[in-house]
Design a protein around this motif. Structure first.
Motif, PDB file in Angstrom:
ATOM      1  N   UNK A 122      46.754  15.388  15.296  1.00 48.31           N
ATOM      2  CA  UNK A 122      46.225  15.854  16.362  1.00 48.31           C
ATOM      3  C   UNK A 122      45.778  14.900  17.579  1.00 48.31           C
ATOM      4  N   UNK A 123      46.126  15.454  18.984  1.00 46.92           N
ATOM      5  CA  UNK A 123      45.671  14.687  19.857  1.00 46.92           C
ATOM      6  C   UNK A 123      44.315  15.444  20.449  1.00 46.92           C
ATOM      7  N   UNK A 124      43.275  14.810  20.797  1.00 49.60           N
ATOM      8  CA  UNK A 124      42.075  15.310  21.381  1.00 49.60           C
ATOM      9  C   UNK A 124      41.885  14.529  22.705  1.00 49.60           C
ATOM     10  N   UNK A 194      39.207  19.170   7.553  1.00 52.70           N
ATOM     11  CA  UNK A 194      39.675  18.329   6.953  1.00 52.70           C
ATOM     12  C   UNK A 194      40.421  16.988   7.567  1.00 52.70           C
ATOM     13  N   UNK A 195      40.008  16.825   8.881  1.00 59.82           N
ATOM     14  CA  UNK A 195      40.619  15.735   9.871  1.00 59.82           C
ATOM     15  C   UNK A 195      39.481  14.398   9.729  1.00 59.82           C
ATOM     16  N   UNK A 196      40.178  13.280   9.667  1.00 61.53           N
ATOM     17  CA  UNK A 196      39.580  12.113  10.001  1.00 61.53           C
ATOM     18  C   UNK A 196      39.781  11.985  11.665  1.00 61.53           C
ATOM     19  N   UNK A 197      38.769  11.297  12.265  1.00 61.76           N
ATOM     20  CA  UNK A 197      38.605  10.884  13.619  1.00 61.76           C
ATOM     21  C   UNK A 197      38.976   9.777  14.013  1.00 61.76           C
ATOM     22  N   UNK A 198      39.795   9.278  14.846  1.00 61.81           N
ATOM     23  CA  UNK A 198      40.128   7.912  15.539  1.00 61.81           C
ATOM     24  C   UNK A 198      39.962   7.838  17.023  1.00 61.81           C
ATOM     25  N   UNK A 199      38.896   7.114  17.471  1.00 66.32           N
ATOM     26  CA  UNK A 199      38.634   7.151  18.826  1.00 66.32           C
ATOM     27  C   UNK A 199      39.205   5.950  19.347  1.00 66.32           C
ATOM     28  N   UNK A 200      40.206   6.051  20.588  1.00 66.89           N
ATOM     29  CA  UNK A 200      40.741   4.770  21.224  1.00 66.89           C
ATOM     30  C   UNK A 200      39.727   4.307  22.171  1.00 66.89           C
ATOM     31  N   UNK A 221      43.306  12.815  13.861  1.00 71.34           N
ATOM     32  CA  UNK A 221      43.065  13.322  15.009  1.00 71.34           C
ATOM     33  C   UNK A 221      42.754  11.929  16.070  1.00 71.34           C
ATOM     34  N   UNK A 222      43.757  11.770  16.817  1.00 74.65           N
ATOM     35  CA  UNK A 222      43.712  10.595  17.849  1.00 74.65           C
ATOM     36  C   UNK A 222      42.865  11.108  19.034  1.00 74.65           C
ATOM     37  N   UNK A 223      41.783  10.525  19.258  1.00 72.68           N
ATOM     38  CA  UNK A 223      41.040  10.695  20.408  1.00 72.68           C
ATOM     39  C   UNK A 223      41.105   9.642  21.670  1.00 72.68           C
TER      40      UNK A 223
END
Length: 270
Positions: A122-124, A194-200, A221-223
Motif C-alpha cells: 500500500x501507499x499512504x 497485518x501491515x508493517x509501515x515504512x516512513x520515507x 505500507x509505504x508512507x
C-alpha cells in the motif's frame, strides 16, 4: 447521441463546468450527490471502464466530429454539449487540454479494511496537497505494483480534474480511500490489518530503500509526506521502519512524486 449545441453559455446545465467550485461539486453534506470533472478522452475512458457514471459531456465540436466520437458514443443518452474551442474556453475559464470534459458522479469509496483486504503493498499519503503530485503518485502506484492508496484528510482529492488527468486515469484503476479523522492513529490501524509501515524520511538512522528486511515483509505500507516538510514526527515515530533513498552529488532528496516511483519500483509487488 444526445448532442446539444451551446447557444447560451450561462445555461444552468453548464454550471458544473463553469460556476461550481470543487467544494460545491464534492457536496460533503450529501456525498451521493457529489460530482467531479474528468478531462481528456483517455481519462474519461478509464473512468467509464471502471463503472463511473457520466452526467454530461462538454466537447469541442471538432472533437465530436473527429477522434473522440467513439467516446461520445459510449455515454448513451447523456447530454453532450458542443461548441467551438473559443466558446468552451469562455465557459470554463481555461483552454481544454484535450478538448473534452465529463461531469461524473462520485462513487462510494471502499473502507480502509476493504482496501487492505488481499493487499500486499500500500501507499499512504500524508498531507500531500499538490494535485499534480497526487496524480503522479497514483500513476506510479498503479504501474509499479502497489495494491491500493490511503490518503489522510488533508490530502488533495484524487478526483480533482488535474490530479485525475496527471494520473492518466490511474485514480480509477487502483483502489483508494481516505483515512478519516477517526483514523488518527492509522499506523496502529494498519498494524491491525497485518501491515508493517515504512516512513520515507531523511533520518540518520533510516534504512536504505533496498534493505533486504523491507523486501522480506509480506505486507508493507509505504508512507509519503507532504511537499516541503515531509512526514510529521508522530507519524515517523509510529511507523515500523524509517527508510530513505540514497542520494549522490550533494542532493539530499527528490520531489515526493519522483521518490514514490523509486520506492514503488523497489518495494512494489513485482
Amino acid at each position: 447521441m444526445n448532442v446539444i449545441a451551446i447557444t447560451d453559455p450561462q445555461a444552468p446545465q453548464l454550471d458544473v463546468y463553469a460556476r461550481l467550485t470543487q467544494a460545491q461539486l464534492r457536496s460533503r453534506r450529501r456525498p451521493e450527490d457529489g460530482l467531479f470533472i474528468a478531462e481528456s478522452a483517455v481519462v474519461i475512458g478509464h473512468a467509464l471502464d471502471a463503472g463511473y457514471q457520466p452526467v454530461s459531456l462538454l466537447m469541442e465540436r471538432r472533437q465530436l466530429e473527429g477522434k473522440d466520437r467513439p467516446l461520445a458514443q459510449r455515454v448513451g443518452d447523456v447530454p453532450i454539449y458542443v461548441g467551438e474551442r473559443e466558446v468552451l474556453s469562455g465557459i470554463t475559464g481555461y483552454a481544454l487540454t484535450r478538448g473534452v470534459l465529463c461531469a461524473m458522479r462520485r462513487p462510494a469509496l471502499p473502507t480502509v479494511e476493504q482496501v487492505c483486504a488481499g493487499a500486499r503493498r500500500l501507499a499512504v499519503l500524508e498531507g500531500i496537497v499538490d494535485a499534480a503530485n497526487v496524480g503522479a503518485i497514483f500513476r506510479s502506484a498503479a504501474a509499479l505494483g502497489m495494491d491500493g492508496v490511503l490518503l489522510t484528510p488533508s490530502c488533495c482529492d484524487p478526483l480533482y480534474r488535474r490530479a485525475a488527468r496527471v494520473s492518466m486515469g490511474a485514480v480509477f484503476q487502483i483502489p483508494w480511500c481516505r483515512l478519516e479523522r477517526e483514523h488518527a492513529d492509522w499506523p496502529s490501524l494498519l498494524r491491525e490489518q497485518g501491515f508493517k509501515t515504512a516512513a520515507l524520511a531523511l533520518r540518520d538512522d533510516a534504512l536504505p530503500i533496498d534493505a533486504p528486511a523491507l523486501a522480506r515483509e509480506s505486507r508493507l505500507a509505504l508512507v509519503l509526506g507532504t511537499e516541503g516538510d515531509g512526514l510529521s514526527e508522530p507519524v515517523i515515530q509510529g511507523c515500523d521502519y524509517t527508510v530513505l533513498i540514497p542520494m549522490s552529488h550533494g542532493v539530499n532528496s527528490l520531489n515526493v512524486a519522483m521518490a514514490s516511483a523509486v520506492a514503488f519500483w523497489q518495494l512494489g509487488r513485482r
